[in-house]
Motif scaffolding. Structure first.
Motif, PDB file in Angstrom:
ATOM      1  N   GLU A  46       0.826  -1.207   0.000  1.00 12.13           N
ATOM      2  CA  GLU A  46       0.000   0.000   0.000  1.00 12.13           C
ATOM      3  C   GLU A  46       0.859   1.256   0.000  1.00 12.13           C
ATOM      4  OE1 GLU A  46      -3.701   1.985  -0.210  1.00 12.13           O
ATOM      5  OE2 GLU A  46      -3.094  -0.076  -0.593  1.00 12.13           O
ATOM      6  N   PHE A  47       1.910   1.264   0.808  1.00  6.84           N
ATOM      7  CA  PHE A  47       2.806   2.416   0.808  1.00  6.84           C
ATOM      8  C   PHE A  47       3.555   2.524  -0.518  1.00  6.84           C
ATOM      9  CE2 PHE A  47       2.862   1.933   5.650  1.00  6.84           C
ATOM     10  CZ  PHE A  47       1.894   2.913   5.818  1.00  6.84           C
ATOM     11  N   ALA A  48       3.901   1.391  -1.120  1.00 10.42           N
ATOM     12  CA  ALA A  48       4.549   1.413  -2.441  1.00 10.42           C
ATOM     13  C   ALA A  48       3.622   2.048  -3.462  1.00 10.42           C
ATOM     14  CB  ALA A  48       4.930  -0.001  -2.872  1.00 10.42           C
ATOM     15  N   LYS A  49       2.362   1.626  -3.457  1.00 11.31           N
ATOM     16  CA  LYS A  49       1.376   2.177  -4.399  1.00 11.31           C
ATOM     17  C   LYS A  49       1.229   3.687  -4.220  1.00 11.31           C
ATOM     18  CE  LYS A  49      -3.011   2.078  -3.582  1.00 11.31           C
ATOM     19  NZ  LYS A  49      -4.387   1.649  -3.294  1.00 11.31           N
ATOM     20  N   LEU A  50       1.070   4.110  -2.964  1.00  8.30           N
ATOM     21  CA  LEU A  50       0.878   5.539  -2.695  1.00  8.30           C
ATOM     22  C   LEU A  50       2.111   6.352  -3.066  1.00  8.30           C
ATOM     23  CD1 LEU A  50      -1.089   5.238   0.638  1.00  8.30           C
ATOM     24  CD2 LEU A  50      -1.933   6.246  -1.492  1.00  8.30           C
ATOM     25  N   LEU A  51       3.287   5.817  -2.789  1.00  6.44           N
ATOM     26  CA  LEU A  51       4.523   6.525  -3.145  1.00  6.44           C
ATOM     27  C   LEU A  51       4.649   6.657  -4.659  1.00  6.44           C
ATOM     28  CD1 LEU A  51       7.188   7.849  -2.268  1.00  6.44           C
ATOM     29  CD2 LEU A  51       8.206   5.558  -2.242  1.00  6.44           C
ATOM     30  N   LEU A  52       4.369   5.595  -5.388  1.00  5.21           N
ATOM     31  CA  LEU A  52       4.466   5.640  -6.845  1.00  5.21           C
ATOM     32  C   LEU A  52       3.445   6.611  -7.441  1.00  5.21           C
ATOM     33  CD1 LEU A  52       5.002   1.835  -7.535  1.00  5.21           C
ATOM     34  CD2 LEU A  52       6.696   3.645  -7.870  1.00  5.21           C
ATOM     35  N   LEU A  53       2.221   6.565  -6.957  1.00  8.72           N
ATOM     36  CA  LEU A  53       1.174   7.443  -7.494  1.00  8.72           C
ATOM     37  C   LEU A  53       1.424   8.913  -7.144  1.00  8.72           C
ATOM     38  CD1 LEU A  53      -2.018   5.303  -6.767  1.00  8.72           C
ATOM     39  CD2 LEU A  53      -1.003   5.785  -9.007  1.00  8.72           C
ATOM     40  N   SER A  54       1.755   9.177  -5.893  1.00  5.20           N
ATOM     41  CA  SER A  54       1.933  10.578  -5.482  1.00  5.20           C
ATOM     42  C   SER A  54       3.179  11.194  -6.111  1.00  5.20           C
ATOM     43  CB  SER A  54       1.977  10.701  -3.960  1.00  5.20           C
ATOM     44  OG  SER A  54       3.029   9.934  -3.414  1.00  5.20           O
TER      45      SER A  54
END
Length: 198
Positions: A46-54
């Motif tokens: 989840e943190f990977a997804k948010l970091l990539l998107l943001s």
């Protein structure tokens, strides 16, 4: 860029902020005795997804500021060029403060275009994950996700100020987790303050 574009960008940021806020159900965001995130190094998909998107959106908004400042985007317009230009135009952006439920942070305070400190720590983590997630998965952590989202919020504020001359379109629209002291306030006695470069 129009007011409607600013609102759309802001709504996308708000959706990411909401997803980040929901991670509190699984990872405590509280601070330790030194004021750092107690679980800041906790990493997850989840943190990977948010970091990539943001971080991808950070680059999109940086390009919008670049274009609105009269520059032309081409094949050589990468994050280094965007960083140099934005830090030249807005040298005080690194002092911009974002409020979370736990503390006040300045996520761009280490943004640099000079070596050896070139870049932004969370951007460097993003690159590690993007190019080699298997060996760098620990960089997909709470701390990097938090700082990338807070940094994106700052660029959203600067873009609104640049394009519209104010923050009226976005600051009255609450978002999960993140807040700031700039622009309009809901309290009449506190009209808010200006962004550091304005």
């Amino acid at each position: 860029m129009t007011e409607d574009d600013i609102k759309k960008n802001w709504n996308y940021f708000k959706s990411l902020a909401k997803q980040f806020h929901q991670t509190e159900q699984f990872v405590d965001h509280a601070l330790d005795s030194t004021g750092k995130l107690l679980n800041g190094k906790t990493f997850s998909n989840e943190f990977a997804k948010l970091l990539l998107l943001s971080t991808s959106e950070f680059e999109v908004i940086a390009k919008a500021i670049y274009i609105e400042s009269g520059y032309t985007v081409n094949n050589k317009t990468n994050i280094k060029e965007l960083s140099k230009t934005i830090l030249y135009l807005y040298p005080k952006i690194i002092n911009t403060k974002i409020t979370t439920p736990y503390n006040i942070i300045m996520p761009l305070s280490k943004w640099s275009v000079t070596k050896p400190d070139y870049g932004i720590p969370w951007w460097n983590a993003y690159n590690k994950i993007k190019h080699d997630r298997t060996n760098n998965f620990e960089a997909a952590n709470l701390n990097n996700s938090l700082n990338s989202l807070a940094s994106l919020m700052i660029l959203e504020l600067y873009l609104s100020q640049k394009v519209l001359g104010n923050l009226d379109v976005i600051t009255p629209i609450n978002c999960d987790y993140f807040d700031c002291e700039y622009g309009k306030s809901v309290l009449a006695i506190n009209p808010g303050i200006s962004l550091p470069d304005f």
